[in-house]
Design a protein around this motif. Structure first.
Motif, PDB file in Angstrom:
ATOM      1  N   GLY A   3       0.833  -1.192   0.000  1.00 29.54           N
ATOM      2  CA  GLY A   3       0.000   0.000   0.000  1.00 29.54           C
ATOM      3  C   GLY A   3       0.870   1.244   0.000  1.00 29.54           C
ATOM      4  O   GLY A   3       2.085   1.167   0.161  1.00 29.54           O
ATOM      5  N   VAL A   4       0.226   2.389  -0.191  1.00 32.38           N
ATOM      6  CA  VAL A   4       0.946   3.666  -0.225  1.00 32.38           C
ATOM      7  C   VAL A   4       0.182   4.664   0.639  1.00 32.38           C
ATOM      8  O   VAL A   4      -1.047   4.708   0.571  1.00 32.38           O
ATOM      9  CB  VAL A   4       1.030   4.212  -1.680  1.00 32.38           C
ATOM     10  CG1 VAL A   4       1.569   5.634  -1.706  1.00 32.38           C
ATOM     11  CG2 VAL A   4       1.873   3.299  -2.559  1.00 32.38           C
ATOM     12  N   ILE A  24      -3.550  10.831   1.514  1.00 32.77           N
ATOM     13  CA  ILE A  24      -4.201   9.801   0.687  1.00 32.77           C
ATOM     14  C   ILE A  24      -3.755   8.445   1.215  1.00 32.77           C
ATOM     15  O   ILE A  24      -2.568   8.241   1.481  1.00 32.77           O
ATOM     16  CB  ILE A  24      -3.790   9.899  -0.806  1.00 32.77           C
ATOM     17  CG1 ILE A  24      -3.978  11.318  -1.361  1.00 32.77           C
ATOM     18  CG2 ILE A  24      -4.572   8.891  -1.655  1.00 32.77           C
ATOM     19  CD1 ILE A  24      -3.385  11.517  -2.754  1.00 32.77           C
ATOM     20  N   ASP A  25      -4.722   7.541   1.337  1.00 26.26           N
ATOM     21  CA  ASP A  25      -4.405   6.195   1.791  1.00 26.26           C
ATOM     22  C   ASP A  25      -4.747   5.216   0.672  1.00 26.26           C
ATOM     23  O   ASP A  25      -5.909   5.111   0.289  1.00 26.26           O
ATOM     24  CB  ASP A  25      -5.236   5.896   3.050  1.00 26.26           C
ATOM     25  CG  ASP A  25      -4.684   4.707   3.802  1.00 26.26           C
ATOM     26  OD1 ASP A  25      -3.788   4.037   3.247  1.00 26.26           O
ATOM     27  OD2 ASP A  25      -5.155   4.457   4.918  1.00 26.26           O
ATOM     28  N   ILE A  26      -3.755   4.540   0.145  1.00 27.95           N
ATOM     29  CA  ILE A  26      -3.962   3.635  -0.983  1.00 27.95           C
ATOM     30  C   ILE A  26      -3.725   2.202  -0.509  1.00 27.95           C
ATOM     31  O   ILE A  26      -2.634   1.871  -0.037  1.00 27.95           O
ATOM     32  CB  ILE A  26      -3.007   3.985  -2.147  1.00 27.95           C
ATOM     33  CG1 ILE A  26      -3.290   5.424  -2.619  1.00 27.95           C
ATOM     34  CG2 ILE A  26      -3.133   2.982  -3.292  1.00 27.95           C
ATOM     35  CD1 ILE A  26      -2.265   5.969  -3.582  1.00 27.95           C
ATOM     36  N   GLY A  58       5.814  16.504   5.552  1.00 27.82           N
ATOM     37  CA  GLY A  58       4.938  15.328   5.634  1.00 27.82           C
ATOM     38  C   GLY A  58       5.695  14.047   5.380  1.00 27.82           C
ATOM     39  O   GLY A  58       6.935  14.020   5.428  1.00 27.82           O
ATOM     40  N   GLU A  59       4.921  12.993   5.098  1.00 26.76           N
ATOM     41  CA  GLU A  59       5.514  11.660   5.044  1.00 26.76           C
ATOM     42  C   GLU A  59       4.882  10.845   3.918  1.00 26.76           C
ATOM     43  O   GLU A  59       3.661  10.848   3.768  1.00 26.76           O
ATOM     44  CB  GLU A  59       5.216  10.976   6.384  1.00 26.76           C
ATOM     45  CG  GLU A  59       6.278  10.026   6.827  1.00 26.76           C
ATOM     46  CD  GLU A  59       6.072   9.638   8.285  1.00 26.76           C
ATOM     47  OE1 GLU A  59       6.921  10.002   9.110  1.00 26.76           O
ATOM     48  OE2 GLU A  59       5.055   8.975   8.593  1.00 26.76           O
ATOM     49  N   ILE A  60       5.719  10.132   3.184  1.00 21.63           N
ATOM     50  CA  ILE A  60       5.210   9.177   2.197  1.00 21.63           C
ATOM     51  C   ILE A  60       5.695   7.790   2.591  1.00 21.63           C
ATOM     52  O   ILE A  60       6.885   7.591   2.874  1.00 21.63           O
ATOM     53  CB  ILE A  60       5.684   9.516   0.764  1.00 21.63           C
ATOM     54  CG1 ILE A  60       5.189  10.906   0.354  1.00 21.63           C
ATOM     55  CG2 ILE A  60       5.185   8.454  -0.229  1.00 21.63           C
ATOM     56  CD1 ILE A  60       5.595  11.322  -1.052  1.00 21.63           C
ATOM     57  N   LYS A  61       4.746   6.843   2.613  1.00 20.55           N
ATOM     58  CA  LYS A  61       5.111   5.461   2.940  1.00 20.55           C
ATOM     59  C   LYS A  61       4.754   4.542   1.782  1.00 20.55           C
ATOM     60  O   LYS A  61       3.692   4.684   1.176  1.00 20.55           O
ATOM     61  CB  LYS A  61       4.329   4.977   4.164  1.00 20.55           C
ATOM     62  CG  LYS A  61       4.777   5.560   5.476  1.00 20.55           C
ATOM     63  CD  LYS A  61       3.996   4.884   6.600  1.00 20.55           C
ATOM     64  CE  LYS A  61       4.257   5.567   7.930  1.00 20.55           C
ATOM     65  NZ  LYS A  61       3.324   5.074   8.955  1.00 20.55           N
TER      66      LYS A  61
END
Ligand code: ATP
Ligand code: MG
Length: 355
Positions: A3-4, A24-26, A58-61
């Motif tokens: 997921g992202v 955004i939650d993918i 912010g943060e990207i996972k």
């Protein structure tokens, strides 16, 4: 697969903010489309996910791991660009296998993966050709093949169909969707074309001016747009929007600027007595011999449906009828409005008002 997540992601170029706090939650395996007008920040957001652009806040996972400072090659993603970026001096086979060669994959394994991708994409017979010997659609497929052979956690697409003609675009739309159903790889896809977004996505993210306006399934956005922007952006022909008010004494009727009363069913209490926008999709205007009179401005038969512009209540309304209409411009056409499908928006904030 993975997921992202984007959490309060921001980006400025110099002092100019272009992404203003995006969440955004993918989910793993989801096909998500970022859509919005030119310049709203879609490519910037995708490039930040790919690691091609640094992140201001912010943060990207990806797969639960923060990737903010991870170089692109360590993110396990594959990106397909608008111009495909194929190597002109390499054959289809070499183009597709190039990244595997760079990663020093064993030759037999690389060949197997290229063959697999070529099979999926119908490129088996074109492996020895050079990009210049391919059609636009075939080049597009090679670009996808290059991404598939890498078997990434996430596919990223930035307007991959915009160089194709209308017919091929429709065909490739279905192909990409089918491919996703087969591979089930998490996909983030950018387009400015709302039809592409509606037809392909599990979930759409509507962006505008560096912020997310709404996230939802295609039909959620169509049936329950959160605000005027989404209401106007999703749907073609676009939603009709008429300014006016509902008198609290007479809550079943919306007063258009010229005094025409348009029907409303069960308006929310906070819609009464304030400046509103009446949102009416073209297909909810129906032919009705006992209905309101409008003047035909333009009539466009498409064969399957009739598109028409009707002057009614001081506005020019787009209508779409399943029936054929033989009347001519200047003549009167009577129509009814399906009040159950009317949207009411607060004119000032743009927010949709609901019960
Ligand atoms: N390297 C850069 N330096 C300064 N501004 C930039 C840079 N890249 C993009 N921008 C600005 O950031 C904003 C968002 O650009 P972006 O390319 O993300 O838009 P987009 O939504 O992909 O648009 P399009 O549909 O036209 O591709 C635009 O105002 C653009 O001018
Ligand atoms: Mg772009």
């Amino acid at each position: 697969m993975a997921g992202v997540q984007f959490a309060d992601v921001r980006k400025s170029f110099g002092s100019f903010p272009v992404i203003k706090g995006v969440d955004i939650d993918i989910a793993d395996g989801e096909f998500v489309i970022l859509v919005g007008p030119s310049g709203c920040g879609k490519s910037t957001l995708l490039r930040m996910l790919a690691g091609l652009e640094n992140i201001s806040g912010g943060e990207i996972k990806i797969g639960g791991r923060v990737v903010n400072t991870l170089p692109p090659k360590d993110r396990d993603i594959a990106m397909v660009f608008q111009n495909y970026a194929l190597y002109p001096h390499m054959t289809v086979q070499e183009n597709m296998g190039f990244s595997l060669m760079l990663n020093k994959a064993p030759k037999a394994e690389a060949e197997k993966r290229v063959k697999y991708a070529a099979g999926i994409l119908g490129l088996d017979k074109l492996l020895d050709r050079y990009p210049r010997q391919l059609s636009g659609g075939q080049r597009q497929r090679v670009a996808m093949g290059r991404a598939i052979v890498r078997d990434p956690e996430v596919f990223l697409f930035d307007e991959p169909l915009s160089n194709l003609d209308a017919k091929l675009r429709v065909a490739m739309r279905a192909e990409i969707k089918e491919l996703h159903q087969r591979l089930k790889t998490t996909t983030v896809y950018v387009t400015h074309d709302q039809i592409e977004a509606m037809t392909m996505a599990d979930k759409i993210v509507v962006m505008h001016d560096g912020v997310v306006e709404q996230i939802g399934t295609p039909l959620e956005l169509y049936d329950k747009p959160a605000n005027l922007f989404v209401g106007g952006f999703i749907g073609s022909p676009a939603m009709n929007m008429i300014k006016g008010r509902i008198d609290p004494e007479n809550p079943k009727s919306f007063k258009a600027p010229d005094g025409t009363a348009l029907p409303v069913s069960n308006p929310p209490a906070d819609a009464l007595g304030r400046d509103l926008v009446y949102g009416l999709r073209p297909e909810y205007i129906l032919l009705d011999a006992d209905g309101l009179p409008g003047e035909i401005v333009v009539i466009e038969p498409t064969g399957y449906e009739t598109h028409l512009i009707l002057r009614l209540g001081g506005s020019d309304l787009s209508c779409v009828f399943r029936e054929r209409v033989s009347a001519r411009p200047g003549e009167t056409l009577r129509v009814a409005i399906d009040a159950a499908h009317v949207h009411l928006f607060d004119a000032e904030s743009g927010r949709r008002l609901t019960n």
